[in-house]
Design a protein around this motif. Structure first.
Motif, PDB file in Angstrom:
ATOM      1  N   ILE A   1       9.014  25.263 -47.898  1.00 13.49           N
ATOM      2  CA  ILE A   1       7.793  24.088 -47.512  1.00 13.49           C
ATOM      3  C   ILE A   1       8.706  23.350 -47.160  1.00 13.49           C
ATOM      4  O   ILE A   1       7.708  22.971 -45.712  1.00 13.49           O
ATOM      5  N   ILE A   2       9.261  22.493 -46.891  1.00 14.08           N
ATOM      6  CA  ILE A   2      10.359  21.341 -45.756  1.00 14.08           C
ATOM      7  C   ILE A   2      10.515  21.653 -44.591  1.00 14.08           C
ATOM      8  O   ILE A   2       9.899  20.865 -43.818  1.00 14.08           O
ATOM      9  N   GLN A   3      10.731  22.941 -44.219  1.00 12.77           N
ATOM     10  CA  GLN A   3      10.520  23.215 -42.689  1.00 12.77           C
ATOM     11  C   GLN A   3       9.217  23.996 -42.445  1.00 12.77           C
ATOM     12  O   GLN A   3       8.890  23.284 -41.222  1.00 12.77           O
ATOM     13  N   ARG A   4       8.230  23.975 -43.482  1.00 14.67           N
ATOM     14  CA  ARG A   4       7.110  24.133 -43.241  1.00 14.67           C
ATOM     15  C   ARG A   4       6.470  22.731 -42.699  1.00 14.67           C
ATOM     16  O   ARG A   4       4.957  22.288 -41.510  1.00 14.67           O
ATOM     17  N   ILE A   5       6.828  21.731 -43.170  1.00 16.80           N
ATOM     18  CA  ILE A   5       6.326  20.233 -42.701  1.00 16.80           C
ATOM     19  C   ILE A   5       7.527  19.744 -41.436  1.00 16.80           C
ATOM     20  O   ILE A   5       6.540  18.819 -40.939  1.00 16.80           O
ATOM     21  N   GLU A   6       8.153  20.077 -41.419  1.00 18.69           N
ATOM     22  CA  GLU A   6       9.103  19.642 -40.470  1.00 18.69           C
ATOM     23  C   GLU A   6       8.531  19.897 -38.812  1.00 18.69           C
ATOM     24  O   GLU A   6       8.221  19.413 -37.951  1.00 18.69           O
TER      25      GLU A   6
ATOM     26  N   GLY B   1       4.470  20.332 -39.260  1.00 15.26           N
ATOM     27  CA  GLY B   1       3.463  19.081 -39.603  1.00 15.26           C
ATOM     28  C   GLY B   1       2.214  19.742 -40.243  1.00 15.26           C
ATOM     29  O   GLY B   1       1.565  18.938 -40.620  1.00 15.26           O
ATOM     30  N   ASP B   2       2.484  20.433 -41.786  1.00 11.61           N
ATOM     31  CA  ASP B   2       1.773  20.695 -42.543  1.00 11.61           C
ATOM     32  C   ASP B   2       1.284  19.549 -43.578  1.00 11.61           C
ATOM     33  O   ASP B   2       2.234  19.551 -44.778  1.00 11.61           O
ATOM     34  N   THR B   3       0.219  18.877 -43.536  1.00  9.27           N
ATOM     35  CA  THR B   3       0.189  18.118 -44.362  1.00  9.27           C
ATOM     36  C   THR B   3       0.391  17.993 -45.826  1.00  9.27           C
ATOM     37  O   THR B   3      -0.009  17.930 -46.343  1.00  9.27           O
ATOM     38  N   HIS B   4      -1.116  19.681 -45.706  1.00  7.56           N
ATOM     39  CA  HIS B   4      -1.167  20.124 -47.114  1.00  7.56           C
ATOM     40  C   HIS B   4       0.064  20.369 -48.022  1.00  7.56           C
ATOM     41  O   HIS B   4       0.287  20.071 -49.147  1.00  7.56           O
ATOM     42  N   ALA B   5       1.419  20.828 -47.526  1.00  6.78           N
ATOM     43  CA  ALA B   5       2.081  20.994 -47.489  1.00  6.78           C
ATOM     44  C   ALA B   5       2.920  19.771 -48.116  1.00  6.78           C
ATOM     45  O   ALA B   5       3.225  19.275 -49.356  1.00  6.78           O
ATOM     46  N   GLN B   6       2.603  18.821 -47.172  1.00  5.06           N
ATOM     47  CA  GLN B   6       3.345  17.628 -47.955  1.00  5.06           C
ATOM     48  C   GLN B   6       2.899  16.670 -48.820  1.00  5.06           C
ATOM     49  O   GLN B   6       3.625  16.811 -49.859  1.00  5.06           O
ATOM     50  N   LEU B   7       1.754  17.158 -48.650  1.00  2.00           N
ATOM     51  CA  LEU B   7       0.665  16.194 -50.401  1.00  2.00           C
ATOM     52  C   LEU B   7       1.628  17.112 -51.720  1.00  2.00           C
ATOM     53  O   LEU B   7       1.749  15.917 -52.563  1.00  2.00           O
TER      54      LEU B   7
ATOM     55  N   ALA C   1       3.401  15.421 -54.589  1.00  2.00           N
ATOM     56  CA  ALA C   1       2.602  14.981 -55.501  1.00  2.00           C
ATOM     57  C   ALA C   1       3.601  15.579 -56.730  1.00  2.00           C
ATOM     58  O   ALA C   1       3.980  15.081 -57.862  1.00  2.00           O
ATOM     59  N   MET C   2       4.270  16.312 -56.374  1.00  2.00           N
ATOM     60  CA  MET C   2       5.189  17.275 -57.277  1.00  2.00           C
ATOM     61  C   MET C   2       6.726  16.170 -57.539  1.00  2.00           C
ATOM     62  O   MET C   2       6.939  15.591 -58.829  1.00  2.00           O
TER      63      MET C   2
END
Length: 356
Positions: free
Chosen positions: A259-264, A267-273, A277-278
């Motif tokens: 998930i963090i790799q997807r964000i970095e 730029g996956d903003t949904h995964a970041q959200l 949230a967790m």
């Protein structure tokens, strides 16, 4: 003293062999989805996993000759913390599903007892299972007399980390007030007041923050409506609480590194959200335990697999650092904790409790 440790998880069985307090073997036997798919129920995996344990010992040239075999405790009826000698009642309660939960940890006492029974003079134990219940009476009360709060939490690892921290600072666990957060597939948070966990959540299937695989607390009326919508069976909804829930339900994976790799990388903003949230809900539940201890907190301890994530730990520190010093103990101390619990009983330092 030679001790065999058995710790079954959902997709693996960890084993260890200790000679006194020194490990001579540590193994993580991984089970593929294909291997487990042929079993309709977790309990049916008992013989399969037991044979894998014995095969691993044989492959390493370790004779099946132990003074004690200790397993991870299962989801039996609530009990006080400590070491318990496995008896017929515990075996019956585990097999009957008294706690109504089909979890791999239930295999710990079954396999430990079965192996120990083949060795003359060998004893079998569990220690600090997930159903350890030391809650204050008022912590049990919910808003409905139809149901009480219960706790299912990472008692074994939380206690091991608490004692490790106390030893590092030259204190006794029983002298400290601690908030401990174990972050794994499920997330449990407990308030430890002078050696007792006086408040803890049901991290398996119903309370607290959502996690990589668990839904945590849910809006009650919406959940009831969903139950009567006709869209899902009971079994499907239970999976939506534990398993196909949390990060797994939102993002299609329970792997935080991914998930963090997807964000970095993307730029996956949904995964970041969802990840933030967790973390937000974890921090909020940690802060709630501060009220249980009336603000008298010696330290907040973070542990479990997710404590290896610098991002998660840094964001939690930002939100909860004002409450007390925050210490991080990544991973788990469960295997050593089980071995040392058994060793204390064998050496007469502690008495094994009776499950009744």
């Amino acid at each position: 003293m030679r001790i065999l440790v058995i710790n079954p998880g959902s997709t693996s069985t960890k084993i260890a062999v200790y000679e006194d307090d020194q490990p001579v073997l540590l193994r993580n036997i991984v089970h593929t989805p294909e291997e487990l798919a042929r079993f309709d129920d977790v309990i049916e995996q008992q013989d399969f996993r037991r044979q894998l344990v014995l095969s691993e010992l044989q492959a390493d040239g370790i004779p099946v000759n132990f003074d004690a075999v200790i397993g991870r405790g299962g989801l039996v009826k609530p009990l006080e913390g400590g070491v318990y000698e496995i008896n017929d009642l515990m075996l019956r309660d585990t097999m009957s599903g008294i706690a109504l939960h089909n979890h791999a940890c239930n295999l710990g006492c079954l396999i430990a007892h079965e192996i120990a029974a083949t060795i003359p003079g060998c004893r079998s134990f569990i220690a600090d299972p997930g159903v350890v219940d030391e809650l204050n009476d008022y912590a049990r009360i919910s808003g409905s007399p139809l149901m009480n709060r219960i706790c299912i939490w990472h008692a074994l690892n939380q206690r091991a980390i608490a004692r490790r921290y106390a030893a590092e600072i030259g204190r006794e666990y029983e002298d400290l007030n601690l908030i401990i957060c174990h972050m794994g597939g499920g997330i449990s948070i407990a308030a430890h007041e002078h050696g007792r966990a006086v408040d803890a959540n049901n991290a398996l299937d119903g309370e607290g923050p959502f996690s990589p695989e668990r839904a945590g607390s849910l809006p009650a009326s919406d959940l009831i409506r969903l139950c009567f919508s006709g869209k899902y069976t009971e079994k499907q909804l239970l999976k939506r609480i534990a398993g196909k829930a949390g990060l797994n339900a939102h993002l299609g994976t329970n792997n935080v590194k991914e998930i963090i790799q997807r964000i970095e990388d993307y730029g996956d903003t949904h995964a970041q959200l969802i990840l933030d949230a967790m973390i937000y809900h974890v921090a909020k539940n940690i802060a709630a335990e501060a009220a249980v201890l009336c603000g008298h907190i010696d330290a907040i301890l973070l542990t479990g697999g997710l404590a290896r994530s610098e991002y998660i730990v840094s964001q939690l520190r930002r939100r909860i650092g004002f409450l007390a010093p925050v210490r991080c103990f990544p991973g788990e101390d469960e295997m050593e904790a089980l071995a040392l619990n058994a060793l204390d009983v064998l050496r007469g330092k502690r008495e094994a409790k009776v499950y009744d």
